[in-house]
Design an enzyme around this catalytic site. Structure first.
Site, short mmCIF file in Angstrom:
data_model
loop_
_atom_site.label_atom_id
_atom_site.label_comp_id
_atom_site.label_asym_id
_atom_site.label_seq_id
_atom_site.Cartn_x
_atom_site.Cartn_y
_atom_site.Cartn_z
N CYS A 35 -9.96 -5.41 23.80
CA CYS A 35 -9.53 -6.78 23.53
C CYS A 35 -8.01 -6.92 23.47
O CYS A 35 -7.51 -8.03 23.40
CB CYS A 35 -10.12 -7.25 22.20
SG CYS A 35 -9.54 -6.22 20.84
N ASP A 37 -6.13 -6.04 20.97
CA ASP A 37 -5.64 -6.16 19.59
C ASP A 37 -4.93 -4.87 19.17
O ASP A 37 -5.21 -3.80 19.69
CB ASP A 37 -6.79 -6.47 18.64
CG ASP A 37 -7.34 -7.86 18.87
OD1 ASP A 37 -6.68 -8.64 19.57
OD2 ASP A 37 -8.42 -8.17 18.34
N CYS A 60 -8.57 -9.53 15.41
CA CYS A 60 -9.64 -10.41 14.95
C CYS A 60 -9.96 -10.18 13.47
O CYS A 60 -9.48 -9.24 12.85
CB CYS A 60 -10.87 -10.17 15.80
SG CYS A 60 -11.64 -8.59 15.42
N CYS A 104 -14.22 -3.04 16.76
CA CYS A 104 -13.05 -3.45 15.97
C CYS A 104 -12.76 -2.44 14.86
O CYS A 104 -11.60 -2.20 14.52
CB CYS A 104 -13.26 -4.83 15.37
SG CYS A 104 -13.90 -6.04 16.54
FE1 FES Z 1 -10.16 -7.06 19.03
FE2 FES Z 1 -11.94 -7.14 17.13
S1 FES Z 1 -11.94 -8.32 18.94
S2 FES Z 1 -10.29 -5.75 17.34
#
Ligand code: FES
Length: 141
Positions: A35, A37, A60, A104
């Site tokens: 993602c 992140d 997230c 995540c």
């Molecule tokens: Fe990226 Fe949860 S969607 S860490």
């Protein structure tokens, strides 16, 4: 039943140990390939024990809750013990995450490992590199 447990919502709304740290002894920053992140963990270490920990997560809600729980789980613990903290343990401590959000929690495990490795590297501590290889086969396949 809601998608997220009360513990997940609590750690998302009131994350523990948020922030950065000056003069951290170990810093680990990892990104989630799925993602994009990012999570950064800072460790203060005395006599191989984590005496303080902070995190910054650009991600997230599940990643924030996982980071918060993970930091609570490793504070005050010796390094060899925190290296055994897995994303599974963090997820269980949160009373579960939805299946599509399990990845995540891997960020927290990886950021902790990266911070310990950083500390070992900075201090010339010998270690088994296998200790720091990916532990989540599902996420790193
Ligand atoms: Fe990226 Fe949860 S969607 S860490």
């Amino acid at each position: 039943m809601s998608l997220y447990s009360e513990k997940v919502m609590d750690h998302f709304r009131n994350p523990r140990n948020v922030g950065s740290m000056e003069n951290a002894d170990g810093v680990g920053e990892v990104g989630n390939a799925k993602c994009g992140d990012i999570m950064k963990i800072y460790l203060k270490i005395d006599d191989d024990v984590v005496t303080d920990v902070k995190f910054e997560t650009f991600g997230c809600g599940s990643a924030i809750a996982s980071s918060s729980m993970a930091t609570e789980m490793i504070k005050g613990k010796p390094l060899d013990e925190i290296l055994t903290v897995t994303n599974k343990a963090v997820t269980e401590a949160l009373d579960g995450l939805p299946a599509h959000k399990l990845h995540c929690s891997v960020l927290a495990e990886e950021a902790i490992r990266a911070a310990v490795k950083d500390y070992y590297d900075k201090n010339g501590v010998a270690y088994d590199a296998a200790q720091f290889s990916a532990s989540c086969a599902a996420c790193h396949a």
